[in-house]
Scaffold this motif. Sequence first.
Motif, PDB file in Angstrom:
ATOM      1  N   HIS A 566      40.459  52.657  84.043  1.00 11.93           N
ATOM      2  CA  HIS A 566      41.108  52.104  85.241  1.00 11.93           C
ATOM      3  C   HIS A 566      42.244  51.192  84.807  1.00 11.93           C
ATOM      4  O   HIS A 566      42.025  50.200  84.116  1.00 11.93           O
ATOM      5  CB  HIS A 566      40.071  51.329  86.053  1.00 11.93           C
ATOM      6  N   VAL A 567      43.493  51.536  85.227  1.00 12.93           N
ATOM      7  CA  VAL A 567      44.679  50.717  84.960  1.00 12.93           C
ATOM      8  C   VAL A 567      45.093  50.069  86.278  1.00 12.93           C
ATOM      9  O   VAL A 567      45.254  50.762  87.291  1.00 12.93           O
ATOM     10  CB  VAL A 567      45.830  51.553  84.379  1.00 12.93           C
ATOM     11  N   ASN A 568      45.284  48.751  86.254  1.00  9.12           N
ATOM     12  CA  ASN A 568      45.621  48.017  87.473  1.00  9.12           C
ATOM     13  C   ASN A 568      46.860  47.152  87.208  1.00  9.12           C
ATOM     14  O   ASN A 568      46.907  46.407  86.230  1.00  9.12           O
ATOM     15  CB  ASN A 568      44.437  47.142  87.895  1.00  9.12           C
ATOM     16  N   LEU A 569      47.873  47.262  88.084  1.00 10.34           N
ATOM     17  CA  LEU A 569      49.135  46.528  87.940  1.00 10.34           C
ATOM     18  C   LEU A 569      49.320  45.647  89.173  1.00 10.34           C
ATOM     19  O   LEU A 569      49.285  46.139  90.299  1.00 10.34           O
ATOM     20  CB  LEU A 569      50.311  47.502  87.788  1.00 10.34           C
ATOM     21  N   LEU A 570      49.505  44.318  88.955  1.00 17.87           N
ATOM     22  CA  LEU A 570      49.669  43.379  90.066  1.00 17.87           C
ATOM     23  C   LEU A 570      50.484  42.181  89.597  1.00 17.87           C
ATOM     24  O   LEU A 570      50.858  42.084  88.425  1.00 17.87           O
ATOM     25  CB  LEU A 570      48.316  42.926  90.596  1.00 17.87           C
ATOM     26  N   THR A 571      50.764  41.265  90.526  1.00 15.43           N
ATOM     27  CA  THR A 571      51.500  40.040  90.189  1.00 15.43           C
ATOM     28  C   THR A 571      50.620  38.825  90.468  1.00 15.43           C
ATOM     29  O   THR A 571      49.783  38.848  91.381  1.00 15.43           O
ATOM     30  CB  THR A 571      52.787  39.933  91.022  1.00 15.43           C
ATOM     31  N   ILE A 572      50.814  37.756  89.676  1.00 10.47           N
ATOM     32  CA  ILE A 572      50.050  36.522  89.850  1.00 10.47           C
ATOM     33  C   ILE A 572      50.978  35.330  89.631  1.00 10.47           C
ATOM     34  O   ILE A 572      52.115  35.493  89.168  1.00 10.47           O
ATOM     35  CB  ILE A 572      48.853  36.435  88.881  1.00 10.47           C
ATOM     36  N   GLU A 573      50.486  34.130  89.947  1.00  6.91           N
ATOM     37  CA  GLU A 573      51.218  32.902  89.671  1.00  6.91           C
ATOM     38  C   GLU A 573      50.367  32.003  88.802  1.00  6.91           C
ATOM     39  O   GLU A 573      49.205  31.742  89.116  1.00  6.91           O
ATOM     40  CB  GLU A 573      51.574  32.175  90.976  1.00  6.91           C
ATOM     41  N   LEU A 574      50.946  31.552  87.683  1.00 11.39           N
ATOM     42  CA  LEU A 574      50.262  30.650  86.773  1.00 11.39           C
ATOM     43  C   LEU A 574      51.171  29.468  86.522  1.00 11.39           C
ATOM     44  O   LEU A 574      52.305  29.637  86.021  1.00 11.39           O
ATOM     45  CB  LEU A 574      49.926  31.350  85.445  1.00 11.39           C
ATOM     46  N   GLU A 575      50.698  28.252  86.871  1.00 15.50           N
ATOM     47  CA  GLU A 575      51.473  27.023  86.678  1.00 15.50           C
ATOM     48  C   GLU A 575      52.853  27.129  87.306  1.00 15.50           C
ATOM     49  O   GLU A 575      53.881  26.861  86.671  1.00 15.50           O
ATOM     50  CB  GLU A 575      51.580  26.701  85.174  1.00 15.50           C
ATOM     51  N   GLU A 576      52.862  27.614  88.578  1.00 18.61           N
ATOM     52  CA  GLU A 576      54.090  27.741  89.387  1.00 18.61           C
ATOM     53  C   GLU A 576      55.106  28.682  88.754  1.00 18.61           C
ATOM     54  O   GLU A 576      56.317  28.536  88.964  1.00 18.61           O
ATOM     55  CB  GLU A 576      54.719  26.358  89.623  1.00 18.61           C
ATOM     56  N   LYS A 578      55.835  32.937  87.982  1.00 25.88           N
ATOM     57  CA  LYS A 578      55.413  34.269  88.395  1.00 25.88           C
ATOM     58  C   LYS A 578      55.208  35.160  87.164  1.00 25.88           C
ATOM     59  O   LYS A 578      56.055  35.205  86.280  1.00 25.88           O
ATOM     60  CB  LYS A 578      56.477  34.887  89.306  1.00 25.88           C
ATOM     61  N   TYR A 579      54.059  35.837  87.169  1.00 23.06           N
ATOM     62  CA  TYR A 579      53.698  36.711  86.051  1.00 23.06           C
ATOM     63  C   TYR A 579      53.348  38.098  86.574  1.00 23.06           C
ATOM     64  O   TYR A 579      52.914  38.258  87.723  1.00 23.06           O
ATOM     65  CB  TYR A 579      52.482  36.169  85.293  1.00 23.06           C
ATOM     66  N   ILE A 580      53.571  39.072  85.692  1.00 16.22           N
ATOM     67  CA  ILE A 580      53.033  40.426  85.924  1.00 16.22           C
ATOM     68  C   ILE A 580      51.751  40.559  85.114  1.00 16.22           C
ATOM     69  O   ILE A 580      51.719  40.218  83.924  1.00 16.22           O
ATOM     70  CB  ILE A 580      54.047  41.508  85.501  1.00 16.22           C
ATOM     71  N   ARG A 581      50.691  41.042  85.768  1.00 13.76           N
ATOM     72  CA  ARG A 581      49.416  41.244  85.081  1.00 13.76           C
ATOM     73  C   ARG A 581      49.036  42.722  85.163  1.00 13.76           C
ATOM     74  O   ARG A 581      49.079  43.317  86.246  1.00 13.76           O
ATOM     75  CB  ARG A 581      48.303  40.404  85.714  1.00 13.76           C
ATOM     76  N   PHE A 582      48.718  43.304  84.027  1.00 14.64           N
ATOM     77  CA  PHE A 582      48.131  44.644  84.057  1.00 14.64           C
ATOM     78  C   PHE A 582      46.839  44.627  83.218  1.00 14.64           C
ATOM     79  O   PHE A 582      46.765  43.976  82.176  1.00 14.64           O
ATOM     80  CB  PHE A 582      49.098  45.727  83.578  1.00 14.64           C
ATOM     81  N   THR A 583      45.831  45.332  83.740  1.00 16.54           N
ATOM     82  CA  THR A 583      44.524  45.418  83.075  1.00 16.54           C
ATOM     83  C   THR A 583      44.223  46.872  82.763  1.00 16.54           C
ATOM     84  O   THR A 583      44.564  47.773  83.538  1.00 16.54           O
ATOM     85  CB  THR A 583      43.398  44.848  83.959  1.00 16.54           C
ATOM     86  N   ILE A 584      43.609  47.081  81.620  1.00 20.34           N
ATOM     87  CA  ILE A 584      43.162  48.420  81.211  1.00 20.34           C
ATOM     88  C   ILE A 584      41.663  48.318  80.930  1.00 20.34           C
ATOM     89  O   ILE A 584      41.247  47.662  79.966  1.00 20.34           O
ATOM     90  CB  ILE A 584      43.926  48.923  79.974  1.00 20.34           C
ATOM     91  N   ALA A 585      40.872  48.941  81.788  1.00 20.10           N
ATOM     92  CA  ALA A 585      39.404  48.868  81.678  1.00 20.10           C
ATOM     93  C   ALA A 585      38.853  50.257  81.400  1.00 20.10           C
ATOM     94  O   ALA A 585      39.310  51.249  81.980  1.00 20.10           O
ATOM     95  CB  ALA A 585      38.796  48.319  82.967  1.00 20.10           C
ATOM     96  N   ASN A 586      37.891  50.327  80.494  1.00 20.51           N
ATOM     97  CA  ASN A 586      37.263  51.621  80.195  1.00 20.51           C
ATOM     98  C   ASN A 586      35.750  51.456  80.097  1.00 20.51           C
ATOM     99  O   ASN A 586      35.242  50.418  79.666  1.00 20.51           O
ATOM    100  CB  ASN A 586      37.811  52.204  78.887  1.00 20.51           C
ATOM    101  N   SER A 587      35.041  52.480  80.520  1.00 24.35           N
ATOM    102  CA  SER A 587      33.579  52.487  80.379  1.00 24.35           C
ATOM    103  C   SER A 587      33.225  52.878  78.952  1.00 24.35           C
ATOM    104  O   SER A 587      34.055  53.376  78.203  1.00 24.35           O
ATOM    105  CB  SER A 587      32.951  53.476  81.364  1.00 24.35           C
ATOM    106  N   GLY A 588      31.983  52.666  78.592  1.00 28.88           N
ATOM    107  CA  GLY A 588      31.532  53.015  77.243  1.00 28.88           C
ATOM    108  C   GLY A 588      30.800  51.858  76.596  1.00 28.88           C
ATOM    109  O   GLY A 588      30.391  50.898  77.258  1.00 28.88           O
ATOM    110  N   THR A 589      30.632  51.944  75.278  1.00 26.77           N
ATOM    111  CA  THR A 589      29.876  50.929  74.536  1.00 26.77           C
ATOM    112  C   THR A 589      30.594  49.587  74.575  1.00 26.77           C
ATOM    113  O   THR A 589      31.809  49.512  74.382  1.00 26.77           O
ATOM    114  CB  THR A 589      29.691  51.376  73.081  1.00 26.77           C
ATOM    115  N   ALA A 590      29.831  48.522  74.837  1.00 28.35           N
ATOM    116  CA  ALA A 590      30.406  47.185  74.899  1.00 28.35           C
ATOM    117  C   ALA A 590      30.746  46.675  73.492  1.00 28.35           C
ATOM    118  O   ALA A 590      30.134  47.066  72.501  1.00 28.35           O
ATOM    119  CB  ALA A 590      29.441  46.223  75.600  1.00 28.35           C
ATOM    120  N   ILE A 591      31.744  45.787  73.414  1.00 27.77           N
ATOM    121  CA  ILE A 591      32.125  45.140  72.153  1.00 27.77           C
ATOM    122  C   ILE A 591      31.352  43.835  72.044  1.00 27.77           C
ATOM    123  O   ILE A 591      31.322  43.040  72.990  1.00 27.77           O
ATOM    124  CB  ILE A 591      33.645  44.881  72.099  1.00 27.77           C
TER     125      ILE A 591
END
Length: 941
Positions: A566-576, A578-591
Amino acid sequence: MEHLLQMLLLFLSLYLNYILENTMKYITLIILFILTFLSSSCKKDSSRYIIGVSQCSDDEWRHKMNDEILREAQFYSGVKVEIRTAKDNNQKQAKDIYYFINKKVDLLIVAPNEAAPMTPIVEEAYNKGIPVIVVDRKILSDKYTAFVGADNYEIGKTVGQYIAARLKGKGTIAELTGLSGSTPAIDRHQGFMSAISKYPSITLLCKEDAGWLQFQAKQKMNSILTRFPKIDIVFAHNDRMAAGAYLSAKKQKREKGTAFIGIDALPGKNLGVDLVLRNVLDATFIYPTGGDRVMQIAMKILEKKSYPRETILSTAVVDRTNARVMKLQTDHIAENEKKIGLLNTRIDNYLTSYATQKIILYGSFIVLLLFAGMFLILWKSLHTKNRLNKELSKRNDEITNQKEQLELQRDQLIELSKQLEEATNAKLVFFTNISHDFRTPLTLVADPIDQLLGDKSLTNNQQQSLQLVKKNVNILLRLVNQILDFRKFENGKLELVLNKINLAVSFEEWNSAFRAVVRKKHIKFIYDVLPNTDFHAVVDVEKLERIYFNLLSNAFKFTPENGVIHVNLLTIELEEKKYIRFTIANSGTAISPEHIRNIFERFYKTDLHHEGSGIGLALVKAFVDMHKGNIQVESDKQRGTIFTVDLPFEQALFCEATSVTTISSETQQELFELPDEFSIDEIHSENCETVLVIDDNPDIRSYIRQLLQQEYEVIEAKDGTEGIRKAMKYIPDVIISDIMMPGMDGIECCRRLKGELQTCHIPIILLTACSLDEQRIEGFENGADSYISKPFNSLVLTTRVRNLIDGHKRMKKFFGDNNILEKEPICDIDKVFIEKFKKLIEEGISNSELNVEDLGKDMGLSRVQLYRKIKALTNYAPNELLRITRLKKASALMSSSDMTIAEICYEVGFTSPSYFSKCYKEYFGESPTEYLKKIGISQPN
């Protein structure tokens, strides 16, 4: 360090003072606890057995029985007796019995009020395993443990005989019975009638139910006196009813001409014996209570001793001739019973006093021990305190020395760290130079490949081989570039080339490079973009692409088949900001947390079985840091692994974007896209040799397939587990396995295959990139037949496969000619297998219905597995071996017995002599008759 030592000394001093101050308080609490425990244990109910007694009535006779039971119970330790009286009420007695059942008494004593209503309740108690003693009165069943009481039939008969003698065979009688439903009333009446029925001149005027009670007897007697003017004798079933009848007759002044006879003969004022002495009763008959006897039998039952099931108490007449003697004896017995009770009371008092003194003695002894222990603890505490002070002083000196040594070691470590850093930099310089040297020959290789791929005359296999070479050249170039970029970053020479791009569009194009691997591994790929959001940002496009591709390829590498990315692309605000945040999540064995802490370090790998240089994530972290961003990783069994990257929209060094740039994904697609894995589920040709290739690298599997598919059927497996499953399913002629694989490695796979009955005979070739002798020795110890090092020569591989198959064929031919089931196989497992197979054939050779299915079932294999195993070992099918063994057995019988050909035919399991002769001639080249003539044996007619 000295400050820490002083704090430690202060703490120990305070702790020892605390122990000394609180020792007495703890000892006092312990003493109180022990005394409380001893006191409570003294009061504890120590009953071994609980006996419940359910009496039907509350009268003098029952009181006497109860007293006898309680008195006898005192002679047995740990016995508790509880008595409940129903007062002639069936419902009340039923509740009493259920009370004892629910209380789970050890034994139940029941005097049933009436037989019919009480029988099922007594049976229920008996069926639940509670021993039941029925006293005085019986129930309408034999479900009881024992009975104690007089024979009421005999008592009634004795009374009848006494009355007949008194009347001299002539006169009139009125009978007052007990409760009509009770067994004593029924039995007494029947016994009485059996005695007087022999005297025709004796007449029973009436029989009235007075219910064992005096007032009812008075009422019944009033009615009898009204109806009958002359009554010679009144027979009442107990003394109370006889006394009531007498009082009624006296009131009507008719007592003089009538004799009154009762049953019980209890001692005491206004009871049976006293009434005889006072001429109220003419006679009474002893009806023994037997309470002491009941208790004796109860204890025998509880203590598992032998006991009589029926105990019948005897009776005797008490009249004016012996009543005075009876009274003297009973008075004397009553006096003795009072003395015994007084003695028991005194004994109980003595025992209580003894127990109290014993507790005080033990308590005093324990207190003395505790005080002794307290003084010992105090002495040891002081001794320990002094010893600790000495040790701490000594330890302080040691710590001072250690501090000096640590300072010296610190200086040495600083020097070593500098030397190590210089050595690491030297290695990185070496790798950088080597990487530069690699780029030139790789470029020279890549260009001719592109030219060759444009040649239309190439065959399909040639095209595939060139594509494989091109792909791996591109992978090498990518690895070289990563090393060079990482070296530039460490030297501070890697710079950002900033442009403004639309990340949503670029990510979607980069995703297309992974379509093939999505299809191949059946992965569910989800790409979510926050709607109605402007994703134009200032970034270094090439480095962002490297970040995205590294993270996404890493996710595909560790996601199992049918998994989710699952790839997710969104925007967030950190310390006033603006940032772009993208996450890459995969199922399987945990680290694991340990790996997560080090995952972004250079050359760090979480799994040694997977491919990779170990600098991919380190380079990702470097590129993110260059963008002033942040990267984090989370991993657990429920959610899988999630990489989160935050990048600022604007970069400080960017002045003005001149264009909106996007990158084509064709080059990256060449680097990351893998050809679909070729799989085979069935063997197409039974006569064609089969090769199983086990390797986690699909390119290696594809390359070996191209080398062998013209001559052999090739089966592929991506890991050791799948390889074992396919080996046992298809029984190939040769297995080629890589050593370094995720999960089960090649050596373990080899060991398991050589340990299985179905696959132990199959030659195994191990491929390795390691040239260590230790690894080769381990492989040979686990059954490997050959080793081939990577990179391998295709001619060496094909030649080795052909030699192993030919050698195995020669072995099968050796086993399959005239030495069937006679020579030893090449391994112990095959030896045991053949011996068992031979034994099964020999034991069932005369059974004409013996077939391959039966043999496979006995061998623990399916029909197909047995066929492939026997075929591989002997070059014969199992049914052919069975037929050949029968024919050889028949030949031996013909030369060593007098049996006819037909008898031998049936003896070895053939069903038809003609078919037997046909098979014999096909195998031996002559018929059975010709063979007998040749050896000079004539066949009997």
